[in-house]
Design a protein around this motif. Structure first.
Motif, PDB file in Angstrom:
ATOM      1  N   LYS A  56      38.771 -17.197   7.066  1.00 46.37           N
ATOM      2  CA  LYS A  56      39.342 -17.391   5.740  1.00 46.37           C
ATOM      3  C   LYS A  56      40.832 -17.091   5.752  1.00 46.37           C
ATOM      4  O   LYS A  56      41.266 -16.047   6.217  1.00 46.37           O
ATOM      5  CB  LYS A  56      38.660 -16.466   4.727  1.00 46.37           C
TER       6      LYS A  56
ATOM      7  N   TYR B 176      38.097 -16.471  -3.954  1.00 46.26           N
ATOM      8  CA  TYR B 176      38.043 -17.876  -3.560  1.00 46.26           C
ATOM      9  C   TYR B 176      38.324 -18.758  -4.767  1.00 46.26           C
ATOM     10  O   TYR B 176      38.138 -18.350  -5.917  1.00 46.26           O
ATOM     11  CB  TYR B 176      36.664 -18.236  -2.991  1.00 46.26           C
TER      12      TYR B 176
ATOM     13  N   SER C 145      32.033 -20.989  -2.427  1.00 46.37           N
ATOM     14  CA  SER C 145      32.525 -20.334  -1.217  1.00 46.37           C
ATOM     15  C   SER C 145      32.138 -18.865  -1.147  1.00 46.37           C
ATOM     16  O   SER C 145      32.361 -18.221  -0.120  1.00 46.37           O
ATOM     17  CB  SER C 145      34.054 -20.452  -1.141  1.00 46.37           C
TER      18      SER C 145
END
Length: 513
Positions: free
Chosen positions: A90, A52, A57
């Motif tokens: 994601k 990330y 996150s």
């Protein structure tokens, strides 16, 4: 046999206690897709979970599912819906904070949805949501073409496209979302469908700016254009390279001229022009990546008029005729760990504002930015950037004219007889320690509030919030700013395609309608 065991297991799981819902979903996914389901004990779990842009996150999902097809995504959504398990989605992992991961739930990571395939006589490039822009630009360049995508290779495809998307050629071709011919989408009930100008037209429009409220996009069919090479200049100007030397006034004057007049006068021009400061070192500098979609005879001497003021300021400048993929792969490459990943930048945050483009306002906002970050110069690892992005009338009108237009409603903000255009700011800050988060966030808010007040005083304030650069606390203001008609359209489209609220109630991250 596998389907029998799966059905039996799921029947038992749905009757289990609430705290077992996530376990039931992970186990069911493992039965169906054992090689695509990762637990914390697995090496791949950590590779995906730590890839990330923002350390905030990095959460602790109970399991990570790595689908390889739309059918895999469909299986996951059906299971999660039945068990009422919360999940996160994601793509590139560039959005900071809690939007793309989850503690305790299921993380659907799209990195294996990496389709990159030509279609329709090489006029359309089919792109999976798990890819970043670097490989996409590289593939388009093999045929002398470009897609209207992001400007940095490290940014993920999916989030940028469904949130709008600004490119180097936005002034000529509109937003990135305006250049998608169709979407393959998995809906809330697990149905795999396609949205285009002729199929599911309402969903097609909603996905162009309405982000992940309606389904999970598993393929983008992107228009391509014959733009094999253009003028490029990538440069850096240190504002105070020596005692008594100050290049900041010249840089800001050139930046403001491009944003306010040059960008609209020359629709073939595009740029990222930023002011970056590192308060702990007392350092400020201007950075630029300029591209114009036509080459020149001699890049060293034949600078396009629109960029001349910028490139004549003393500093480091590299001028060439280059394909767009090389430009995208060069500027901002310090963020990259190669095409497969991004470097963890500790903590970071974004914030955005919208204004009528005006030179004096640009100069005042930049000064506000400098003053505010000087108050927290002691924050470890602090760096801060502000970018002024022109959003020209041609940019807006081109987008509104393509295949029914996007859902952002910017064309409704243009006024007859007023040739001025908008500029959007992106405030970015990165820092090292969680203990400093509140201080940095407050400074970011101070800059936004002071800039807003300065703009309102001049009659230059605009209440649009660009989703892809918005802070999490700005999320509630994004969709109302699309205009009442478009906001109601998004709500009705949401109700049609996700009547039980799967992408609202079970997927807490993201911008909600």
């Amino acid at each position: 046999m596998k389907s029998f065991f799966f059905a039996s297991f799921l029947a038992l799981a749905t009757g289990a206690a609430a705290h077992l819902e996530t376990y039931a979903s992970c186990a069911a996914l493992e039965i169906l897709h054992s090689k695509k389901l990762m637990y914390p004990r697995d090496t791949q779990y950590n590779v995906t979970n730590e890839n990330y842009f923002d350390v905030a996150s990095v959460k602790r999902p109970a399991c990570i599912f790595l689908p390889e097809s739309a059918k895999d995504v469909s299986d996951a959504i059906r299971i999660l819906r039945i068990t009422k398990t919360k999940f996160a989605l994601k793509s590139g992992g560039h959005m900071p904070g809690e939007f793309t991961n989850i503690d305790g739930g299921v993380l659907i990571a799209t990195e294996r949805l990496n389709t990159l395939k030509w279609a329709e006589n090489d006029s359309v490039l089919q792109v999976g949501p798990g890819i970043r822009w670097g490989p996409v630009f590289d593939e388009a360049a093999t045929k002398g073409k470009v897609v209207i995508g992001g400007r940095l290779k490290v940014v993920g495809v999916a989030g940028l496209l469904v949130g709008g998307g600004i490119s180097y050629v936005a002034g000529e071709y509109g937003f990135s979302c305006d250049n998608i011919k169709g979407f393959e989408v998995v809906l809330a009930d697990g149905t795999i469908t396609y949205a285009s100008e002729t199929r599911n037209k309402d969903l097609y429009k909603a996905l162009r700016g309405g982000t992940s409220n309606f389904g999970i996009v598993t393929r983008f069919d992107m228009d391509t254009y014959d733009l094999p090479i253009g003028y490029s200049n990538i440069g850096m100007v240190v504002f105070n390279p020596a005692p008594g030397v100050d290049f900041k006034p010249a840089f800001m004057d050139a930046l403001a001229d491009f944003v306010v007049t040059g960008s609209a006068a020359d629709v073939k021009s595009g740029a990222i022009i930023t002011v970056t400061r590192v308060p702990s070192r007392g350092m400020s500098l201007g950075m630029m990546s300029l591209w114009r979609s036509e080459p020149v005879a001699n890049a060293t001497t034949d600078t396009p008029d629109v960029f001349k003021k910028l490139v004549t300021i003393p500093g480091q400048h590299s001028a060439n005729n280059l394909p767009l993929n090389v430009v995208a792969n060069t500027f901002g490459s310090q963020e990259s760990q190669g095409d497969g990943g991004i470097q963890l930048h500790l903590h970071n945050t974004f914030r955005t504002g919208s204004y009528i483009a005006d030179k004096d306002l640009i100069l005042e906002i930049e000064q506000i930015h400098e003053e505010e970050f000087a108050t927290i110069a002691d924050v470890a690892g602090l760096s801060a950037t502000i970018t002024f992005q022109p959003i020209t009338q041609n940019n807006i009108r081109v987008g509104a004219s393509k295949r029914g237009g996007n859902v952002m409603g910017l064309e409704n903000r243009l006024k007859a007889g007023d040739d001025r255009h908008f500029m959007w700011t992106e405030q970015f800050a990165g820092w090292a320690l969680d203990a400093d988060t509140a201080r940095v966030d407050q400074v970011q808010k101070n800059i936004y509030n002071r800039a807003k007040a300065a703009a309102q005083k001049r009659g230059l304030w605009d209440d649009f919030i660009y989703l892809n650069d918005a802070a999490t606390d700005q999320a509630k203001d994004v969709f109302p700013a699309f205009g009442e008609k478009n906001h109601m359209f998004l709500k009705s489209t949401k109700q049609k395609y996700d009547p039980t609220g799967v992408f609202t109630n079970l997927m807490p991250g993201g911008f909600k309608i």
